[in-house]
Design an enzyme around this catalytic site. Sequence first.
Site, PDB file in Angstrom:
ATOM      1  N   ASP A  23      33.213  43.281  40.641  1.00  0.00           N
ATOM      2  CA  ASP A  23      32.843  44.635  40.226  1.00  0.00           C
ATOM      3  C   ASP A  23      31.574  45.114  40.927  1.00  0.00           C
ATOM      4  OD1 ASP A  23      33.103  46.989  38.801  1.00  0.00           O
ATOM      5  OD2 ASP A  23      32.049  46.234  37.041  1.00  0.00           O
ATOM      6  N   ASN A  33      42.834  50.959  36.508  1.00  0.00           N
ATOM      7  CA  ASN A  33      42.212  51.538  37.705  1.00  0.00           C
ATOM      8  C   ASN A  33      43.034  52.684  38.318  1.00  0.00           C
ATOM      9  OD1 ASN A  33      40.719  48.391  38.785  1.00  0.00           O
ATOM     10  ND2 ASN A  33      39.760  50.088  37.700  1.00  0.00           N
TER      11      ASN A  33
HETATM   12  C1  IPE Z   1      37.268  45.698  36.365  1.00  0.00           C
HETATM   13  O1  IPE Z   1      36.329  46.581  36.844  1.00  0.00           O
HETATM   14  C2  IPE Z   1      38.467  45.663  37.256  1.00  0.00           C
HETATM   15  C3  IPE Z   1      38.270  45.090  38.588  1.00  0.00           C
HETATM   16  C4  IPE Z   1      37.173  44.560  39.054  1.00  0.00           C
HETATM   17  C5  IPE Z   1      39.434  45.090  39.406  1.00  0.00           C
HETATM   18  P1  IPE Z   1      36.236  48.089  36.336  1.00  0.00           P
HETATM   19  O2  IPE Z   1      35.146  48.731  37.111  1.00  0.00           O
HETATM   20  O3  IPE Z   1      37.561  48.721  36.392  1.00  0.00           O
HETATM   21  O4  IPE Z   1      35.844  47.886  34.805  1.00  0.00           O
HETATM   22  P2  IPE Z   1      35.080  48.862  33.794  1.00  0.00           P
HETATM   23  O5  IPE Z   1      35.784  50.199  33.846  1.00  0.00           O
HETATM   24  O6  IPE Z   1      33.661  48.971  34.242  1.00  0.00           O
HETATM   25  O7  IPE Z   1      35.175  48.187  32.470  1.00  0.00           O
HETATM   26  C1  IPE Z   2      35.197  47.017  41.726  1.00  0.00           C
HETATM   27  O1  IPE Z   2      34.204  47.930  41.998  1.00  0.00           O
HETATM   28  C2  IPE Z   2      36.486  47.292  42.459  1.00  0.00           C
HETATM   29  C3  IPE Z   2      37.569  47.825  41.626  1.00  0.00           C
HETATM   30  C4  IPE Z   2      37.527  47.990  40.338  1.00  0.00           C
HETATM   31  C5  IPE Z   2      38.766  48.227  42.296  1.00  0.00           C
HETATM   32  P1  IPE Z   2      34.125  49.356  41.300  1.00  0.00           P
HETATM   33  O2  IPE Z   2      34.898  50.326  42.128  1.00  0.00           O
HETATM   34  O3  IPE Z   2      34.521  49.279  39.883  1.00  0.00           O
HETATM   35  O4  IPE Z   2      32.579  49.682  41.429  1.00  0.00           O
HETATM   36  P2  IPE Z   2      31.646  50.287  40.301  1.00  0.00           P
HETATM   37  O5  IPE Z   2      31.786  49.398  39.120  1.00  0.00           O
HETATM   38  O6  IPE Z   2      32.133  51.670  40.043  1.00  0.00           O
HETATM   39  O7  IPE Z   2      30.287  50.253  40.885  1.00  0.00           O
HETATM   40 MG    MG Z   3      33.512  48.902  38.155  1.00  0.00          MG
END
Ligand code: IPE
Ligand code: IPE
Ligand code: MG
Length: 237
Positions: free
Chosen positions: A16, A64
């Site tokens: 993340d 997502n």
């Molecule tokens: C969790 O991250 C999913 C992945 C890393 C693929 P998210 O960014 O989607 O989670 P939340 O929304 O912060 O809980």
């Molecule tokens: C994790 O990074 C990747 C996926 C969830 C696909 P994020 O895209 O959630 O990055 P943040 O959490 O918004 O910084």
């Molecule tokens: Mg995230």
Amino acid sequence: MKTKIKVPHHVAIIMDGNGRWAKKRGLPRTAGHGKGVKRVKEIVKEAKNIGIKVLTVFAFSTENWLRPKKEINILFTFLSNFLNTYEKELMEEGICLRIIGRKSNFDKKILKKMAELEEATKNNKNFIFNVALDYGGRWDILNAVNTIVGNCNDKKSIPEAIDEDYFRNFLALGEISDPELLIRTSGEQRISNFLLWNLAYSELYFTPLAWPDFDKKQLHLAIEAYSHRQRRFGGAN
Ligand code: IPE
Ligand code: IPE
Ligand code: MG
């Protein structure tokens, strides 16, 4: 005296913080995804070097899809490049690649590549690398329930036979043992619908670093932290 490092058999990672990593640098969120995808192969290789046997990474959740279409498209372009350029290394390193998740929403081209890689690497024995794509822990449990109900209706099983060991075989990780350690980058301290069943007794390790900054050294730090944990599984120590 330095204590001996305990290496977990199975590590799961919620990768993340890509978006925030990019934002901090004045870049579009997708630049963070590009950088994040690049980290993955390095961490797989290091996990194998350390002696970890299974790595499961969360790359795209069932939630997502709520993101802007443009971000999703770019993310899948990166993922497809990742898969298209990985086979040689997977074979050289003896890594078995598995994609876990719903699979029904992907386009044909990427599905074909996933199937090819899974087939080509299925007998590789050094390491198992699971990539969770369009994965959700709730989806996983419901999917298992639906399959089991079907089996009962078809008289391939009976409700009395359904215990924890039977049930887990129908989950995405199947016979793979539960992760001893879950790592989440980016400072968030939640599971976000990752392996709900399998993480029941995993040790949790949270780091404020964003995934694009999680390098080999950080993996070693996480394993070291795990080494000091005392696992009890509900028992007395
Ligand atoms: C969790 O991250 C999913 C992945 C890393 C693929 P998210 O960014 O989607 O989670 P939340 O929304 O912060 O809980
Ligand atoms: C994790 O990074 C990747 C996926 C969830 C696909 P994020 O895209 O959630 O990055 P943040 O959490 O918004 O910084
Ligand atoms: Mg995230």
